[in-house]
Scaffold this active site. Sequence first.
Site, PDB file in Angstrom:
ATOM      1  N   ARG A 121      -8.822  -8.366   4.300  1.00  0.00           N
ATOM      2  CA  ARG A 121      -7.796  -7.485   5.266  1.00  0.00           C
ATOM      3  C   ARG A 121      -8.037  -6.110   5.058  1.00  0.00           C
ATOM      4  NH1 ARG A 121      -2.498  -5.654   3.659  1.00  0.00           N
ATOM      5  NH2 ARG A 121      -0.788  -6.359   5.243  1.00  0.00           N
TER       6      ARG A 121
ATOM      7  N   SER B 126       4.538  -6.131   2.824  1.00  0.00           N
ATOM      8  CA  SER B 126       3.251  -6.035   3.443  1.00  0.00           C
ATOM      9  C   SER B 126       2.057  -6.726   2.585  1.00  0.00           C
ATOM     10  CB  SER B 126       2.888  -4.607   3.721  1.00  0.00           C
ATOM     11  OG  SER B 126       1.719  -4.321   4.431  1.00  0.00           O
ATOM     12  N   LEU B 127       1.348  -5.928   2.097  1.00  0.00           N
ATOM     13  CA  LEU B 127       0.189  -6.308   0.990  1.00  0.00           C
ATOM     14  C   LEU B 127       0.819  -7.216  -0.094  1.00  0.00           C
ATOM     15  CD1 LEU B 127      -2.508  -6.203  -0.619  1.00  0.00           C
ATOM     16  CD2 LEU B 127      -1.752  -3.931  -1.295  1.00  0.00           C
TER      17      LEU B 127
ATOM     18  N   GLN C  98       1.718 -10.695  10.452  1.00  0.00           N
ATOM     19  CA  GLN C  98       2.419  -9.380   9.854  1.00  0.00           C
ATOM     20  C   GLN C  98       1.244  -8.241  10.049  1.00  0.00           C
ATOM     21  OE1 GLN C  98       1.026  -8.070   5.802  1.00  0.00           O
ATOM     22  NE2 GLN C  98       2.215  -9.621   5.241  1.00  0.00           N
TER      23      GLN C  98
ATOM     24  N   GLN D 285       0.832  -1.224   0.119  1.00  0.00           N
ATOM     25  CA  GLN D 285       0.087   0.038   0.112  1.00  0.00           C
ATOM     26  C   GLN D 285       0.898   1.125   0.120  1.00  0.00           C
ATOM     27  OE1 GLN D 285      -3.262  -0.176   2.669  1.00  0.00           O
ATOM     28  NE2 GLN D 285      -4.112   1.762   2.508  1.00  0.00           N
TER      29      GLN D 285
ATOM     30  N   HIS E   4       0.400  -2.338  11.410  1.00  0.00           N
ATOM     31  CA  HIS E   4       1.676  -3.170  11.709  1.00  0.00           C
ATOM     32  C   HIS E   4       2.161  -2.830  12.968  1.00  0.00           C
ATOM     33  CE1 HIS E   4       1.791  -5.118   7.800  1.00  0.00           C
ATOM     34  NE2 HIS E   4       1.802  -3.878   7.152  1.00  0.00           N
TER      35      HIS E   4
END
Length: 325
Positions: free
Chosen positions: A122, A97-98, A259, A16, A210
Amino acid sequence: MNNDVQRRWCFLFPGQGSQRVGMGRDLYVQRPDLVAEIFETADELLGFPLSEIAWTGPEDRLRRTEITQPAIFVASYAAYRVLAERMSEPVAVAGHSLGEYTALVAAGVLEWTDALRLVRRRGELMAAVNETTPGTMAVALGLTASVVERLCAEASAASGVVVEVANYNEPTQTVVSGRTEAVAEFLRRATAELPPGGQIKKIGVGAPFHCSLMAPVEEKFATELATVDFRDPRIPVVANATGGFVTTGAEARDSLRRQLAGPVRWTDSLATLVDSGVTTFAEVGPGRVLTGICRRTYPDLDCHSASDARRIAALLEASVLPRTV
């Protein structure tokens, strides 16, 4: 020995913040045989016109977490499909991440439609956090991770609420996340310790990603993860939660759970890849954030962007990618 043999390629997939209006549109126009079905299936599966939002905006709508995340995933997967048609598999993959979801698809762990369903949920869960736990994020440039960790502890103690490291992006680029007042206290303290050329700035997100404030989301998302089949990786894939390789589908599922409320260990992830023999990186998907991090962290290695049709074509035409037989 030719370049195809000498190079050990790794694909990196963005997260993102890499979104832009228009992403993926050129791939749809130029390679409908490969990617039209991806965008059309995504629209149908999600129940809203994701393609239209990604291609025409408005930007404010595209920035909404519950839309941004599936849009980046679909655009990244489309770019991967175009590359995969003409090159052999990379020696490893990783995603920020994503982006870890796209990496797991590329590694054969997840079906792409299952990954899209998970990404959508998510994004919805993460967007909802800010309704009950107002928070924000900030990035520190020029401070070491250990200094940022200390300042987070001091700011949390002074404010009485949480601010923690969210992303270890590179040795002197660290992202923090937490309650708005704690992040403000961190910014005040960090500004006083900045070296020449350093910078502290807030990130335009509406939730504390996070960090431990996302723990309720982690618990809810674990239920979603349990409904999806995770296969063992076909090629090595690095997990954000540990910065090391996952070797089983169960480990991959657990990494996606962890995560959400834990930091992205991207510095360790890149080190793991380089230590394993990777010599060349390609960032596959919108933006060039990861390309920049790689070039600053490992200036002696090759780093390429495969963010759009033009850059993908340039890579293929330059014959720097290992080709399929």
